[in-house]
Design a protein around this motif. Structure first.
Motif, short mmCIF file in Angstrom:
data_model
loop_
_atom_site.label_atom_id
_atom_site.label_comp_id
_atom_site.label_asym_id
_atom_site.label_seq_id
_atom_site.Cartn_x
_atom_site.Cartn_y
_atom_site.Cartn_z
N LEU A 1 46.43 -0.26 27.06
CA LEU A 1 44.86 -0.43 27.36
C LEU A 1 44.85 0.35 28.82
O LEU A 1 44.49 0.59 29.53
CB LEU A 1 44.15 -1.59 27.22
CG LEU A 1 43.58 -1.39 26.47
CD1 LEU A 1 42.80 -3.04 26.13
CD2 LEU A 1 42.14 -1.05 25.84
N VAL A 2 46.43 -1.21 29.35
CA VAL A 2 46.64 -0.52 31.19
C VAL A 2 48.11 -0.45 31.31
O VAL A 2 48.80 -1.29 31.22
CB VAL A 2 46.42 -1.81 31.99
CG1 VAL A 2 45.97 -1.74 33.15
CG2 VAL A 2 44.37 -2.27 31.48
N PRO A 3 48.61 0.13 30.66
CA PRO A 3 49.98 0.56 30.45
C PRO A 3 50.97 -0.08 31.87
O PRO A 3 52.06 0.35 31.87
CB PRO A 3 51.02 2.11 29.96
CG PRO A 3 48.90 2.81 30.08
CD PRO A 3 48.41 1.81 30.09
N GLU A 4 49.94 0.90 32.89
CA GLU A 4 50.86 0.97 34.53
C GLU A 4 51.02 -0.33 35.35
O GLU A 4 51.46 -1.39 35.54
CB GLU A 4 49.84 1.27 35.23
CG GLU A 4 49.78 2.75 34.95
CD GLU A 4 49.01 3.34 33.98
OE1 GLU A 4 47.66 2.85 33.09
OE2 GLU A 4 48.36 4.54 33.71
N GLY A 5 49.87 -1.48 34.03
CA GLY A 5 49.99 -2.96 35.00
C GLY A 5 51.05 -4.03 33.78
O GLY A 5 50.38 -5.11 34.65
N TRP A 6 51.79 -3.27 32.62
CA TRP A 6 52.74 -4.58 32.08
C TRP A 6 53.27 -4.94 32.64
O TRP A 6 54.22 -4.63 34.18
CB TRP A 6 53.05 -3.37 31.05
CG TRP A 6 54.03 -4.47 29.55
CD1 TRP A 6 54.89 -4.35 29.95
CD2 TRP A 6 53.41 -5.33 29.55
NE1 TRP A 6 55.46 -5.39 28.96
CE2 TRP A 6 54.61 -5.97 27.87
CE3 TRP A 6 52.36 -5.09 28.35
CZ2 TRP A 6 54.87 -6.66 27.15
CZ3 TRP A 6 52.32 -6.23 27.71
CH2 TRP A 6 53.23 -6.57 27.00
N LYS A 7 53.72 -6.17 33.08
CA LYS A 7 54.48 -7.42 33.36
C LYS A 7 55.34 -7.96 32.49
O LYS A 7 54.32 -8.98 31.92
CB LYS A 7 54.10 -7.71 34.54
CG LYS A 7 55.37 -8.14 35.64
CD LYS A 7 53.94 -8.89 36.67
CE LYS A 7 55.04 -9.17 37.77
NZ LYS A 7 55.16 -9.51 40.00
N TRP A 8 56.51 -8.48 32.14
CA TRP A 8 57.17 -9.03 30.65
C TRP A 8 56.54 -10.33 31.75
O TRP A 8 56.38 -11.65 30.82
CB TRP A 8 58.96 -8.26 30.89
CG TRP A 8 58.71 -7.48 29.72
CD1 TRP A 8 59.41 -6.32 30.34
CD2 TRP A 8 58.95 -7.42 28.99
NE1 TRP A 8 59.35 -5.31 29.81
CE2 TRP A 8 59.32 -6.33 28.61
CE3 TRP A 8 58.55 -8.47 27.48
CZ2 TRP A 8 58.51 -6.03 27.07
CZ3 TRP A 8 57.46 -7.98 26.75
CH2 TRP A 8 58.79 -6.23 25.81
N SER A 9 57.06 -11.09 33.10
CA SER A 9 56.86 -12.02 33.31
C SER A 9 55.54 -12.83 32.96
O SER A 9 55.17 -13.97 32.08
CB SER A 9 57.12 -11.99 34.84
OG SER A 9 56.31 -12.09 35.18
N ILE A 10 54.74 -12.17 32.94
CA ILE A 10 53.54 -12.41 32.90
C ILE A 10 52.94 -12.17 31.72
O ILE A 10 52.34 -13.38 31.38
CB ILE A 10 52.16 -11.77 33.88
CG1 ILE A 10 52.10 -12.03 35.18
CG2 ILE A 10 50.71 -12.03 33.19
CD1 ILE A 10 51.34 -11.19 35.85
N SER A 11 53.59 -11.05 30.96
CA SER A 11 52.92 -11.07 29.34
C SER A 11 53.62 -12.68 28.19
O SER A 11 53.47 -12.46 27.24
CB SER A 11 53.71 -9.84 28.56
OG SER A 11 52.69 -8.85 29.80
N LEU A 12 54.79 -12.32 28.25
CA LEU A 12 55.32 -13.75 28.02
C LEU A 12 54.78 -15.33 28.07
O LEU A 12 54.53 -15.65 27.39
CB LEU A 12 56.89 -13.66 28.12
CG LEU A 12 57.20 -12.74 28.07
CD1 LEU A 12 59.40 -12.25 28.58
CD2 LEU A 12 57.40 -12.45 26.21
N LEU A 13 54.50 -15.09 29.58
CA LEU A 13 53.78 -16.80 30.02
C LEU A 13 52.23 -16.51 29.13
O LEU A 13 51.65 -17.46 28.45
CB LEU A 13 53.45 -16.45 30.87
CG LEU A 13 52.49 -17.29 31.49
CD1 LEU A 13 53.01 -19.08 31.04
CD2 LEU A 13 51.95 -17.56 33.07
N PHE A 14 51.72 -15.32 28.72
CA PHE A 14 49.87 -15.89 27.83
C PHE A 14 50.23 -15.09 26.70
O PHE A 14 49.40 -16.32 26.20
CB PHE A 14 49.24 -14.61 28.69
CG PHE A 14 48.51 -15.37 29.69
CD1 PHE A 14 47.32 -15.49 29.86
CD2 PHE A 14 48.75 -15.08 31.13
CE1 PHE A 14 46.62 -16.10 30.89
CE2 PHE A 14 48.86 -15.41 32.60
CZ PHE A 14 46.82 -15.80 32.14
#
Length: 806
Positions: free
Chosen positions: A325-338
């Motif tokens: 949905l938002v490939p330009e907004g992917w951030k590993w730190s935020i993604s793993l946290l959530f």
């Protein structure tokens, strides 16, 4: 002594129990996985959009150095601290009928730093070439393609033919369109010595704190001889949010709470139905010595096993969807946290949801278990009421047989209906006209004294001096007033007076002290009648006209504390504010009142005073009119606009805005709001429908023997179908009852709350007929397909086989 070797027995019993109830397991896995996937996808999309915007804006300019020569710009570009830079110069803003052209020069580097968007064609190079916006060509009814010829007046009073070398793609609802000229044009206009504004981004500053970045900009400017009054900061860049903004976290939390509630209802219902169906099984285990604690462990292990499959699957799918949905907004730190947070929340929801079914399973005594049956669960003692054996009565009997199961299913579906009603009623009740009026203020068209010019005159004079010069030959005079009063459909013309002055606050932050030119504000002069009309907005102090005149009183309206945030001043009664006059002196005004919620449609005014005090600030001005607000009925708006457009070319130094333009923007915004709101309700509706389908399917599968017995004593297939339809209709009608009663009440309260807040203007509750009709139709479609499936399912086995089924 012999030891009972029962190690792992509970695990094996749980595995066998899961194998015997594959349909329920599939529903549970789908529900849990869907819940985790939906929560994670929503979280990653919301935060991904925020990260995408931040990353995009961090690639834009950070500061502007004003009024530099080409040589100065060339030298600055060679400095190692500069990562990117571009040149831009505003030329003029000629108005043509119902639109305005913003004529400017910008090189491609500046366009990139200023987010001008993609261009089709090429950047203008020759003197007679221009780049224009796609929306401008659409407004003229021309195709959005380069190569065509446009006759344009670029501010010098003569119309010439220009070739469109490029088209800036994108939407624009403002009727103010960019026209980009070439450097060759600039050289001609300024006799080979143009001066530009230089837009700059410094190297290695993406992760800097905003205050540290400002220090670097100031140090860079000072080291290269750029005067402090020529340095300006990008308000957009310096207002960038954090990766985890609190308002977006709250939005995610709200959505997750709704999803968890819907999921928990389904999980609870499914486990409850399963536990009731397995009561005899649990009873037999108790007979052979299984303890209550072991029964509880057994049911919990089933839940943990299912969630152990469903949650990882849902999280993986959520990550994939969030990235897509938002490939330009992917951030590993935020993604793993959530991923971790959503996983824990989902597992906790599962464990809490099965807590009551676990207690029910462990509380059944061995004696009760061996004699209980599903049909006897809610059997009441004493005299029973005789009923006529009809399909409807049989349906009612089965519906009331297990009241808790029926209530759970209705609660889940009713929750969906209530949410749907709230969202649909809210969107139906938001009035685009009321929203636009709350921001536009009074009237349907505004004629306003032009505040600034994009050309060099405003740059050289400053905003206050430019505004004062325009006001000295004020076009908003009696002649213009009479002209607009004669327009057919105009019922009244509201007049507001004022001027623009530089302010000196008793308290200011470093930014305000370093940028005194930023402290140029409009002072609104209210008449005695206007003071009385707006007295209801006074929160403290006085609005008595004569008292304010005698004491040089001023009123402050800063409900959002914008002055405090940007300039470090929060107004208090009794404060003394210095206001610079056109003679170079200062006049002292005392803060004598604080206003809240006053919206006149005059940009963002903070300062009000009696109109009799205005000459103290501008001795060279005799006409202080700043706004003519034309009032007319909505059906006459188009006629009023056409009349104004027909005359507006004669009105120099006047900005014209129409309520209809703002209304169109509000309609677009509302349409953008509808999709995510209805999408969320739609996803939650899936949980409710899953619960309904599971309940109906379980009823059929577990009651094959009952149906067989009924048919053996004379019930026809048609009567069986009628009974099943009636059962399904009871669920559907119960859901609609909750939706139309509690849902309508909740929606009405929601609209009242938002109406009181005034965020979206006046809200008047409107019943959302179309969304509720679609929801009802969907429930009825499920009813029809269910009854057809149930009859077909029962017909697959012979009557004898169904009677023999245990």
């Amino acid at each position: 002594m012999l030891k009972n070797l029962n190690a792992g027995i509970i695990r094996r019993l749980a595995a066998n129990s899961l194998k015997s109830d594959k349909k329920r397991n599939l529903f549970l896995i789908i529900t849990i996985a869907f819940s985790a996937c939906l929560m994670l996808t929503l979280s990653l999309k919301i935060l991904g959009e925020n990260t995408k915007v931040n990353r995009y804006m961090r690639g834009r300019y950070q500061t502007v150095f004003n009024d530099l020569s080409e040589q100065e710009i060339r030298e600055l570009r060679e400095r190692p601290e500069v990562e990117a830079s571009g040149r831009k110069k505003g030329l003029c803003t000629p108005r043509i009928k119902d639109y305005t052209l913003n004529v400017e020069y910008a090189d491609q580097s500046a366009a990139s730093l200023l987010t001008y968007g993609n261009i089709t064609g090429s950047w203008p190079e020759a003197e007679e070439e221009v780049a224009v916006e796609e929306a401008y060509l659409e407004h003229l009814g021309l195709p959005a393609v380069p190569g065509q010829i446009l006759p344009l007046d670029l501010g010098d009073g003569s119309v010439r033919d220009y070739t469109v070398s490029g088209v800036l793609m994108g939407e624009n609802e403002t009727r103010v369109y960019k026209v980009i000229v070439s450097e060759a044009y600039m050289q001609t206009v300024f006799d080979g010595n143009p001066r530009y504004d230089m837009y700059i981004r410094l190297k290695d500053t993406e992760n800097d704190n905003m205050e540290i970045l400002k220090d670097k900009v100031r140090a860079f400017a000072a080291a290269n001889g750029v005067a402090e009054n020529k340095v300006f900061y990008s308000s957009t860049y310096f207002s960038l949010g954090e990766d985890l903004p609190i308002e977006k976290i709250l939005a995610i939390l709200f959505c997750c709470v709704l999803i968890v509630i819907a999921t928990s209802l389904v999980i609870y219902s499914l486990f409850y139905i399963s536990v009731i169906a397995k009561t005899q099984e649990y009873g037999r285990l108790r007979v052979i010595g299984t303890t209550k604690k072991q029964i509880r462990r057994l049911v919990r292990k089933e839940g943990m096993f299912l969630s152990g499959i469903a949650i990882p699957a849902g999280l993986v799918l959520g990550c994939i969807l969030g990235f897509l949905l938002v490939p330009e907004g992917w951030k590993w730190s935020i993604s793993l946290l959530f991923v971790i947070v959503i996983g824990v929340i989902t597992e906790a929801a599962v464990m809490i949801s099965i807590r009551t079914p676990v207690k029910i399973a462990s509380s059944v005594s061995p004696v009760e278990a061996v004699r209980i049956s599903a049909a006897e669960e809610n059997r009441k003692t004493g005299k029973r009421k005789r009923r006529k054996m009809t399909p409807l009565n049989l349906a009612i009997l089965n519906f009331s047989r297990n009241k808790r199961k029926a209530v759970l299913t209705l609660t889940s579906l009713g929750f969906t209906g209530i949410l749907l009603m709230c969202a649909a009623a809210y969107l139906s009740s938001v009035d685009a006209d009321a929203m636009s009026r709350s921001g536009f203020g009074l009237g349907c068209a505004h004629l306003e004294l032009e505040q600034s010019d994009a050309g060099s005159s405003a740059d050289e004079e400053g905003r206050t001096d430019y505004y004062t010069r325009i006001q000295q030959n004020n076009p908003l005079d009696e002649k213009l007033l009479e002209a607009v009063k004669q327009i057919d459909g105009v019922t009244d013309v509201l007049i507001f007076k004022g001027c623009k002055s530089d302010m000196i606050f008793p308290e200011m932050n470093d930014y305000a002290r370093a940028n005194p030119e930023e402290l140029s504000f409009r002072n609104i002069g209210l008449t005695r009648e206007q003071m009385e009309a707006y007295s209801g907005y006074l929160t403290e102090g006085t609005m008595d006209y004569d008292t304010l005149v005698q004491n040089n009183g001023i009123l402050i309206a800063d409900s959002d504390n914008l002055i405090g945030r940007y300039y470090g001043y929060t107004a208090k009664l009794g404060d003394r504010i210095q206001i610079k006059t056109d003679s170079g002196d200062t006049a002292e005004f005392q803060v004598m009142g604080v206003l809240r919620g006053l919206r006149l449609g005059i940009d963002v005014p903070f300062f009000y005073m009696p109109d009799a005090c205005l000459p103290l600030l501008k001795s060279t001005v005799t006409n202080f009119n700043t706004h003519f607000m034309l009032v007319g009925d909505q059906e006459n708006e188009e006629k009023i606009e056409e009349a104004i457009i027909g005359q507006m070319e004669e009105w120099n130094d006047v900005e014209i805005t129409f309520l209809s333009d703002l209304r169109r923007q509000m309609i677009v915004m509302l349409d953008q709001m509808k999709l995510p709101l209805y999408g969320l309700v739609g996803f939650i509706a899936i949980f409710g429908l899953l619960n309904l389908i599971n309940t109906l399917l379980t009823n059929v599968v577990t009651r094959r023997q009952e149906f067989g017995i009924l048919q053996s004593v004379g019930m026809s297939g048609k009567q069986l179908s009628a009974m099943l339809k009636a059962e399904c209709f009871l669920y559907v009608s119960g859901t609609l009852f909750l939706t139309l009663t509690l849902g309508t009440l909740a929606a009405w309260i929601l609209c009242r709350v938002f109406d009181q807040l005034g965020t979206f203007g006046k809200l008047v509750f409107h019943f959302p007929f179309l969304p509720i009709f679609i929801f009802t139709a969907l429930l009825l479609v499920i009813q029809v397909f269910f009854s057809l499936w149930a009859v077909n399912y029962c017909g697959k086995e012979s009557l004898v086989q169904r009677i023999k089924t245990e």
